[in-house]
Design a protein around this motif. Structure first.
Motif, PDB file in Angstrom:
ATOM      1  N   LEU A  96       0.842  -1.198   0.000  1.00 39.19           N
ATOM      2  CA  LEU A  96       0.000   0.000   0.000  1.00 39.19           C
ATOM      3  C   LEU A  96       0.874   1.244   0.000  1.00 39.19           C
ATOM      4  CD1 LEU A  96      -2.839   1.261   0.202  1.00 39.19           C
ATOM      5  CD2 LEU A  96      -2.644   1.082   2.696  1.00 39.19           C
ATOM      6  N   LEU A  97       0.608   2.140  -0.945  1.00 41.50           N
ATOM      7  CA  LEU A  97       1.342   3.401  -1.084  1.00 41.50           C
ATOM      8  C   LEU A  97       0.335   4.543  -1.096  1.00 41.50           C
ATOM      9  CD1 LEU A  97       4.162   4.156  -3.674  1.00 41.50           C
ATOM     10  CD2 LEU A  97       2.309   5.768  -3.290  1.00 41.50           C
ATOM     11  N   GLY A  98       0.586   5.547  -0.273  1.00 39.60           N
ATOM     12  CA  GLY A  98      -0.287   6.718  -0.258  1.00 39.60           C
ATOM     13  C   GLY A  98       0.521   7.994  -0.214  1.00 39.60           C
ATOM     14  N   HIS A  99       0.095   8.982  -1.009  1.00 44.34           N
ATOM     15  CA  HIS A  99       0.767  10.278  -1.058  1.00 44.34           C
ATOM     16  C   HIS A  99      -0.108  11.342  -0.417  1.00 44.34           C
ATOM     17  CE1 HIS A  99       1.545  14.172  -3.299  1.00 44.34           C
ATOM     18  NE2 HIS A  99       2.667  13.980  -2.637  1.00 44.34           N
ATOM     19  N   SER A 100       0.474  12.144   0.461  1.00 45.96           N
ATOM     20  CA  SER A 100      -0.201  13.283   1.071  1.00 45.96           C
ATOM     21  C   SER A 100      -1.484  12.812   1.769  1.00 45.96           C
ATOM     22  CB  SER A 100      -0.461  14.349   0.007  1.00 45.96           C
ATOM     23  OG  SER A 100      -0.730  15.594   0.596  1.00 45.96           O
ATOM     24  N   MET A 101      -2.651  13.357   1.432  1.00 42.50           N
ATOM     25  CA  MET A 101      -3.890  12.893   2.051  1.00 42.50           C
ATOM     26  C   MET A 101      -4.061  11.389   1.880  1.00 42.50           C
ATOM     27  SD  MET A 101      -7.855  13.878   1.186  1.00 42.50           S
ATOM     28  CE  MET A 101      -7.853  12.765  -0.234  1.00 42.50           C
ATOM     29  N   ALA A 107      -3.828   5.694   3.881  1.00 39.44           N
ATOM     30  CA  ALA A 107      -3.038   4.462   3.915  1.00 39.44           C
ATOM     31  C   ALA A 107      -2.633   4.115   5.347  1.00 39.44           C
ATOM     32  CB  ALA A 107      -1.806   4.608   3.029  1.00 39.44           C
ATOM     33  N   MET A 108      -2.213   5.108   6.125  1.00 39.76           N
ATOM     34  CA  MET A 108      -1.857   4.861   7.521  1.00 39.76           C
ATOM     35  C   MET A 108      -3.056   4.339   8.300  1.00 39.76           C
ATOM     36  SD  MET A 108       0.725   7.950   8.655  1.00 39.76           S
ATOM     37  CE  MET A 108       0.230   9.324   7.612  1.00 39.76           C
ATOM     38  N   GLN A 109      -4.212   4.945   8.063  1.00 40.01           N
ATOM     39  CA  GLN A 109      -5.428   4.509   8.752  1.00 40.01           C
ATOM     40  C   GLN A 109      -5.769   3.070   8.391  1.00 40.01           C
ATOM     41  OE1 GLN A 109      -7.662   6.763  10.854  1.00 40.01           O
ATOM     42  NE2 GLN A 109      -7.816   4.619  11.489  1.00 40.01           N
ATOM     43  N   LEU A 110      -5.677   2.737   7.109  1.00 41.98           N
ATOM     44  CA  LEU A 110      -6.000   1.389   6.649  1.00 41.98           C
ATOM     45  C   LEU A 110      -5.048   0.368   7.254  1.00 41.98           C
ATOM     46  CD1 LEU A 110      -6.912   0.564   2.948  1.00 41.98           C
ATOM     47  CD2 LEU A 110      -5.900  -1.095   4.479  1.00 41.98           C
ATOM     48  N   LEU A 113       3.975  -0.956   3.985  1.00 42.01           N
ATOM     49  CA  LEU A 113       3.336   0.352   3.845  1.00 42.01           C
ATOM     50  C   LEU A 113       4.347   1.392   3.382  1.00 42.01           C
ATOM     51  CD1 LEU A 113       0.893   2.293   4.399  1.00 42.01           C
ATOM     52  CD2 LEU A 113       1.784   2.494   6.748  1.00 42.01           C
ATOM     53  N   ILE A 114       3.958   2.196   2.379  1.00 40.47           N
ATOM     54  CA  ILE A 114       4.778   3.315   1.905  1.00 40.47           C
ATOM     55  C   ILE A 114       3.973   4.602   2.058  1.00 40.47           C
ATOM     56  CG2 ILE A 114       6.098   4.309   0.008  1.00 40.47           C
ATOM     57  CD1 ILE A 114       5.203   0.832  -0.599  1.00 40.47           C
ATOM     58  N   VAL A 115       4.486   5.545   2.835  1.00 43.40           N
ATOM     59  CA  VAL A 115       3.821   6.829   3.072  1.00 43.40           C
ATOM     60  C   VAL A 115       4.684   7.924   2.445  1.00 43.40           C
ATOM     61  CG1 VAL A 115       2.973   8.434   4.818  1.00 43.40           C
ATOM     62  CG2 VAL A 115       2.814   5.963   5.212  1.00 43.40           C
ATOM     63  N   VAL A 116       4.099   8.677   1.515  1.00 42.74           N
ATOM     64  CA  VAL A 116       4.863   9.647   0.739  1.00 42.74           C
ATOM     65  C   VAL A 116       4.529  11.075   1.182  1.00 42.74           C
ATOM     66  CG1 VAL A 116       5.458  10.463  -1.572  1.00 42.74           C
ATOM     67  CG2 VAL A 116       4.879   8.042  -1.205  1.00 42.74           C
TER      68      VAL A 116
END
Length: 253
Positions: free
Chosen positions: A80-85, A90-93, A104-107
């Motif tokens: 799972l990768l999520g950018h900004s919002m 992604a963090m919540q999921l 998990l990848i948080v951008v």
């Protein structure tokens, strides 16, 4: 209803979540490259692109929508990768359903509250009279009074499409505006996500700051951080080759 675009037919699943005012199209080039290794799914988040509206767009609600989409498409586990919002979603999921997320990848976002920084954008977009505006160029000219940065204006204008001869937004402006105070908040992270996590920061961006370290490690203790030199908030667009290579390396080692 969540709209998604799939790239590639083999390999593990990789879900990509865009940021505020974005959509799945923003990740087309990145997804094409990553599809050499993964089955990539670029999603339109609720109130964006071709996905349905979500009146109460809290992070738990948005995460639940994505989990339901995964169930509908028989995706038991995914990177799972999520950018900004999208990174907050992604963090919540990952916190809500860690068994579904391989890594998990948080951008360029942190699990913290942010100050408002999009109010002029909202004001500018809402000021455009679509019935009296004939072209995207005309709309962009009107937006220039509110948004001076050419690249941001062009990014925003990707949400304006023509349908049956009329311009319309592919983003639920009123719904997003009403939910904006919620969007600025930190996700509700009740459980730690202990699997490998990568936070990626643009060197010139102030979305991830040293004072966010404890917030990150409290919820994501197995975290690595990569800083992409010379990039801002849209680091994936500014250095796509480096960005995709880091993603592949993180997920496959």
């Amino acid at each position: 209803m969540i709209h998604a675009k799939q790239y590639g037919q083999t390999g593990d699943h990789l879900i990509i979540l865009h940021g505020l005012f974005g959509n799945s199209d923003n990740w087309h080039s990145i997804a094409q490259k990553l599809s050499e290794t993964f089955q990539v799914h670029c999603l339109d988040l609720p109130n964006h692109g071709n996905s349905s509206n979500l009146d109460v767009a809290t992070y738990p609600n948005m995460a639940n929508v994505i989990i339901e989409w995964m169930k509908q498409h028989n995706i038991r586990q995914s990177y799972l990768l999520g950018h900004s919002m999208g990174g907050k979603v992604a963090m919540q999921l990952a916190s809500n359903a860690p068994e579904r997320i391989l890594k998990l990848i948080v951008v360029d976002i942190s699990p913290v509250d942010y100050s408002p920084s999009h109010l002029e954008i909202f004001e500018g977009l809402k000021s455009i009279d679509l019935e009296a505006t004939k072209t995207r160029a005309d709309a962009e000219k009107q937006l220039e009074k509110y948004v001076s940065d050419l690249n941001i204006r062009r990014f925003l204008m990707k949400n304006l499409v023509k349908s049956e001869g009329l311009l319309k937004w592919r983003v639920a402006l009123e719904c997003l505006y009403n939910n904006y105070p919620t969007i600025l908040k930190s996700p509700t992270l009740n459980e730690q996500y202990t699997k490998p996590t990568l936070f990626m920061k643009g060197e010139l961006s102030n979305y991830i700051l040293p004072e966010h370290k404890d917030h990150i490690l409290n919820s994501f203790p197995n975290t690595d951080v990569k800083v992409l030199q010379g990039t801002g908030h849209w680091l994936h667009a500014e250095k796509p080759i480096l960005f995709t290579s880091l993603i592949k390396r993180f997920c496959t080692t």
